[in-house]
Enzyme design. Structure first.
Site, mmCIF file in Angstrom:
data_model
loop_
_atom_site.group_PDB
_atom_site.id
_atom_site.type_symbol
_atom_site.label_atom_id
_atom_site.label_comp_id
_atom_site.label_asym_id
_atom_site.label_seq_id
_atom_site.Cartn_x
_atom_site.Cartn_y
_atom_site.Cartn_z
ATOM 1 N N SER A 135 0.822 -1.212 0.000
ATOM 2 C CA SER A 135 0.000 0.000 0.000
ATOM 3 C C SER A 135 0.857 1.264 0.000
ATOM 4 O O SER A 135 2.034 1.253 0.355
ATOM 5 C CB SER A 135 -0.916 0.005 1.228
ATOM 6 O OG SER A 135 -1.715 -1.148 1.241
HETATM 7 N N1 SAH Z 1 -0.647 -4.533 3.929
HETATM 8 C C1 SAH Z 1 -0.130 -5.093 2.728
HETATM 9 C C2 SAH Z 1 -1.183 -4.984 1.652
HETATM 10 C C3 SAH Z 1 -1.119 -6.076 0.680
HETATM 11 S S1 SAH Z 1 -2.429 -6.071 -0.516
HETATM 12 C C4 SAH Z 1 1.137 -4.391 2.293
HETATM 13 O O1 SAH Z 1 1.244 -3.180 2.533
HETATM 14 O O2 SAH Z 1 2.010 -5.035 1.713
HETATM 15 C C5 SAH Z 1 -3.684 -6.996 0.294
HETATM 16 C C6 SAH Z 1 -3.325 -8.367 0.718
HETATM 17 O O3 SAH Z 1 -4.492 -8.979 1.265
HETATM 18 C C7 SAH Z 1 -2.861 -9.278 -0.400
HETATM 19 O O4 SAH Z 1 -1.613 -9.818 -0.096
HETATM 20 C C8 SAH Z 1 -3.937 -10.355 -0.462
HETATM 21 O O5 SAH Z 1 -3.449 -11.625 -0.836
HETATM 22 C C9 SAH Z 1 -4.454 -10.344 0.950
HETATM 23 N N2 SAH Z 1 -5.801 -10.913 1.136
HETATM 24 C C10 SAH Z 1 -6.864 -10.831 0.305
HETATM 25 N N3 SAH Z 1 -7.928 -11.455 0.835
HETATM 26 C C11 SAH Z 1 -7.525 -11.964 2.040
HETATM 27 C C12 SAH Z 1 -8.174 -12.730 3.043
HETATM 28 N N4 SAH Z 1 -9.461 -13.106 2.943
HETATM 29 N N5 SAH Z 1 -7.461 -13.079 4.133
HETATM 30 C C13 SAH Z 1 -6.156 -12.696 4.271
HETATM 31 N N6 SAH Z 1 -5.494 -11.982 3.334
HETATM 32 C C14 SAH Z 1 -6.164 -11.599 2.234
#
Ligand code: SAH
Length: 223
Positions: free
Chosen positions: A69
């Site tokens: 993000s």
């Molecule tokens: N906070 C992270 C954001 C990653 S993007 C960063 O800054 O790197 C969002 C993430 O949520 C992705 O890696 C995706 O695989 C994960 N995600 C999506 N649905 C999910 C779920 N139901 N449970 C856990 N993770 C999930």
């Protein structure tokens, strides 16, 4: 070199906070949140090919169609949780582990759940090798929360939900806060702050328009 890049990132965050102050209800973020943003090396959390952009105030690809993000959004979501040093936090969507590391600087323990096994493995190894020792991670569907360690002082969801998952509300401590983007998965969401008061009453406030990758594995429990 690096210090100048980090300073630029912090300046960009502060500028964007001022632009959005009416929506987010603050002129500046907690200095503790800003020092966490200063101290966690974002370059360690982005793929090598994006190292030059590691401190830019924008999201970057991390593989598997997911993104790390934007720093301003990471800082804002952390700030909205208003964490204390002895708090226990649940994060849904570990991704790169960057937000996880930021949270770990501001509370006692972070539990984090990632849906994509390969991302979960990389983030776990990375967080361990960087020495963050108050983080426990698992691969799974964060829609269900992590009941074994509940209740939580703070819950943060970093993927776009169509509704607020009921299990997450249930796993929130009275007095706790949940921050989650809610809206249309591939378009636009409202960053939403859910507060549970000491009597268990829920207050919901939309803070800011955002765009996150979709939350996978949602169940039909609309509230
Ligand atoms: N906070 C992270 C954001 C990653 S993007 C960063 O800054 O790197 C969002 C993430 O949520 C992705 O890696 C995706 O695989 C994960 N995600 C999506 N649905 C999910 C779920 N139901 N449970 C856990 N993770 C999930």
């Amino acid at each position: 070199m690096k210090n100048r890049q980090i300073q630029r990132m912090l300046d960009d965050i502060e500028r964007e906070v001022r632009y959005t102050r009416k929506m987010i209800g603050r002129n500046a973020l907690d200095p503790k949140v800003m020092s966490a943003m200063e101290n966690v090396p974002r370059n360690e959390f982005v793929p090598k090919s994006y190292h030059d952009a590691a401190f830019d105030n924008g999201p970057l690809p991390i593989g598997h169609g997911q993104t790390i993000s934007q720093p301003y959004i990471v800082a804002l979501m952390t700030d909205l949780l208003e964490l204390d040093a002895d708090d226990v936090v649940l994060e849904i969507g570990t991704g790169s582990g960057y937000q996880t590391a930021i949270l770990s600087q501001l509370c006692k323990q972070v539990y984090t759940i990632e849906y994509v096994p390969a991302l979960a493995d990389i983030a776990k190894a990375r967080l361990e090798s960087l020495g963050y020792d108050n983080i426990t991670s698992m691969t799974g569907n964060g829609y269900d929360g992590w009941p074994e360690h509940a209740p939580y002082d703070g819950i943060i969801v970093t993927a776009a939900a169509t509704h607020i998952p009921k299990p997450l509300i249930e796993q929130l401590k009275p007095g706790g806060k949940l921050v989650i983007p809610v809206g249309r998965p591939h378009l636009y969401q409202e960053l939403t702050l859910v507060e549970k008061d000491v009597n268990g009453e829920i207050d919901i406030r939309e803070v800011l328009g955002v765009a996150f990758v979709p939350l996978q594995g949602e169940r039909d429990e609309y509230i």
